[in-house]
Design a protein around this motif. Structure first.
Motif, PDB file in Angstrom:
ATOM      1  N   TYR A  73       0.573   5.214 -12.328  1.00 16.43           N
ATOM      2  CA  TYR A  73      -0.532   5.903 -12.151  1.00 16.43           C
ATOM      3  C   TYR A  73      -0.380   6.211 -10.901  1.00 16.43           C
ATOM      4  O   TYR A  73      -0.706   6.208 -10.394  1.00 16.43           O
ATOM      5  N   SER A  74       1.182   5.797 -10.471  1.00 14.33           N
ATOM      6  CA  SER A  74       1.269   6.480  -9.152  1.00 14.33           C
ATOM      7  C   SER A  74       2.867   6.717  -8.665  1.00 14.33           C
ATOM      8  O   SER A  74       3.135   7.630  -7.930  1.00 14.33           O
ATOM      9  N   ALA A  75       3.112   7.711  -9.872  1.00 12.13           N
ATOM     10  CA  ALA A  75       4.451   8.726 -10.156  1.00 12.13           C
ATOM     11  C   ALA A  75       3.534   9.619  -9.654  1.00 12.13           C
ATOM     12  O   ALA A  75       2.732  10.188  -9.569  1.00 12.13           O
ATOM     13  N   LYS A  76       5.207  10.680  -8.782  1.00 14.43           N
ATOM     14  CA  LYS A  76       5.056  11.831  -8.748  1.00 14.43           C
ATOM     15  C   LYS A  76       5.112  12.769  -9.972  1.00 14.43           C
ATOM     16  O   LYS A  76       4.521  14.280  -9.957  1.00 14.43           O
ATOM     17  N   ILE A  82       0.944  13.296 -18.471  1.00 15.23           N
ATOM     18  CA  ILE A  82       0.928  11.460 -17.310  1.00 15.23           C
ATOM     19  C   ILE A  82      -0.332  11.751 -16.350  1.00 15.23           C
ATOM     20  O   ILE A  82      -0.790  10.610 -16.170  1.00 15.23           O
ATOM     21  N   VAL A  83       0.370  13.007 -16.481  1.00 16.16           N
ATOM     22  CA  VAL A  83      -1.405  13.619 -15.032  1.00 16.16           C
ATOM     23  C   VAL A  83      -3.055  13.358 -15.842  1.00 16.16           C
ATOM     24  O   VAL A  83      -3.606  12.368 -15.240  1.00 16.16           O
ATOM     25  N   GLN A  84      -2.984  13.490 -16.974  1.00 11.74           N
ATOM     26  CA  GLN A  84      -4.063  12.904 -18.104  1.00 11.74           C
ATOM     27  C   GLN A  84      -4.354  11.651 -17.425  1.00 11.74           C
ATOM     28  O   GLN A  84      -6.094  11.312 -17.589  1.00 11.74           O
ATOM     29  N   VAL A  85      -3.586  10.450 -18.075  1.00 14.79           N
ATOM     30  CA  VAL A  85      -3.760   9.379 -17.917  1.00 14.79           C
ATOM     31  C   VAL A  85      -3.881   8.820 -17.035  1.00 14.79           C
ATOM     32  O   VAL A  85      -4.912   7.947 -16.270  1.00 14.79           O
ATOM     33  N   ARG A  86      -3.716   9.514 -15.486  1.00 15.76           N
ATOM     34  CA  ARG A  86      -3.175   9.217 -14.472  1.00 15.76           C
ATOM     35  C   ARG A  86      -4.917   9.125 -14.032  1.00 15.76           C
ATOM     36  O   ARG A  86      -5.675   8.300 -13.377  1.00 15.76           O
ATOM     37  N   GLN A  87      -5.375  10.565 -14.018  1.00 12.10           N
ATOM     38  CA  GLN A  87      -7.281  10.926 -14.163  1.00 12.10           C
ATOM     39  C   GLN A  87      -7.875   9.690 -14.803  1.00 12.10           C
ATOM     40  O   GLN A  87      -8.699   9.795 -14.549  1.00 12.10           O
ATOM     41  N   MET A  88      -7.773   9.322 -15.630  1.00 14.14           N
ATOM     42  CA  MET A  88      -8.427   8.730 -16.524  1.00 14.14           C
ATOM     43  C   MET A  88      -8.363   7.533 -16.237  1.00 14.14           C
ATOM     44  O   MET A  88      -9.641   6.897 -16.200  1.00 14.14           O
ATOM     45  N   PHE A  89      -7.492   6.935 -15.791  1.00 10.51           N
ATOM     46  CA  PHE A  89      -7.085   5.044 -14.780  1.00 10.51           C
ATOM     47  C   PHE A  89      -7.723   5.205 -13.899  1.00 10.51           C
ATOM     48  O   PHE A  89      -8.997   4.409 -13.086  1.00 10.51           O
TER      49      PHE A  89
END
Length: 191
Positions: A73-76, A82-89
């Motif tokens: 969630y905080s990865a660069k 990863i981006v889609q999961v981060r945005q979903m979170f």
């Protein structure tokens, strides 16, 4: 009988009082709104099993995306998965927590405007990508079930006099729901 001038003076006094009362009503409504927004930004209390809302959301996401870790969630990285999961979170944190955009951004190491973008991106992607939309719906249903179970347990404990439950926790939980009401405009129904 009173003279015309005296009647006119009384009418002006009444009009002044009505105007003052209307201003007081507007000011009180504004103060209520500010108070509700400030209280909704407080940290969400723990719910069932001592979990925070971000942990509940993470567990729900892992059911559909098992490769996901909290560090994602905080990865660069800009990898699509990863981006889609981060945005979903970020989207789910906005939707189900009472945290401000800035607080969500700090949780994920992003700016508050990124959270706004994630919200729109997830909404658009769920509307256009059927698989993504189904996964999002499943995750949301798991989150709602977890939150509802925690609310029901807390309310049951409050009504059962044999258990010692902090009533302030229940009030904070209800205020966190009030934060959602403020965010969705339900507060405007209070008159």
């Amino acid at each position: 009988m009173e003279t015309n001038g005296k009647l006119q003076a009384k009418v002006y006094k009444l009009l002044d009082r009505v105007t003052k009362l209307q201003k007081d009503k507007v000011e009180l409504k504004r103060q209520l709104h500010v108070l509700a927004v400030n209280m909704s930004r407080q940290e969400i209390p723990t719910v069932s099993d001592g979990l925070q809302i971000d942990e509940i959301i993470h567990r729900a996401i892992v059911t559909e995306y098992p490769y996901t870790t909290k560090s994602d969630y905080s990865a660069k990285t800009r990898k699509r998965e990863i981006v889609q999961v981060r945005q979903m979170f970020q989207y789910l944190m906005y939707k189900y927590s009472a945290k401000a955009l800035k607080a969500i951004g700090l949780t994920t190491g992003r700016h508050h405007s990124t959270i706004i973008n994630a919200r729109q991106t997830v909404t658009d992607l769920a509307a256009t990508d059927r698989v993504y939309g189904i996964k999002l719906a499943k995750i949301e249903s798991r989150i709602k079930a977890s939150i509802t179970d925690a609310d029901n347990e807390l309310v049951a404990n409050l009504t059962d006099g044999t258990k010692n439950v902090d009533k302030n926790a229940h009030c904070l939980l209800m205020l966190s729901c009030g934060g959602l009401a403020v965010r969705t405009g339900l507060l405007d129904t209070i008159s």
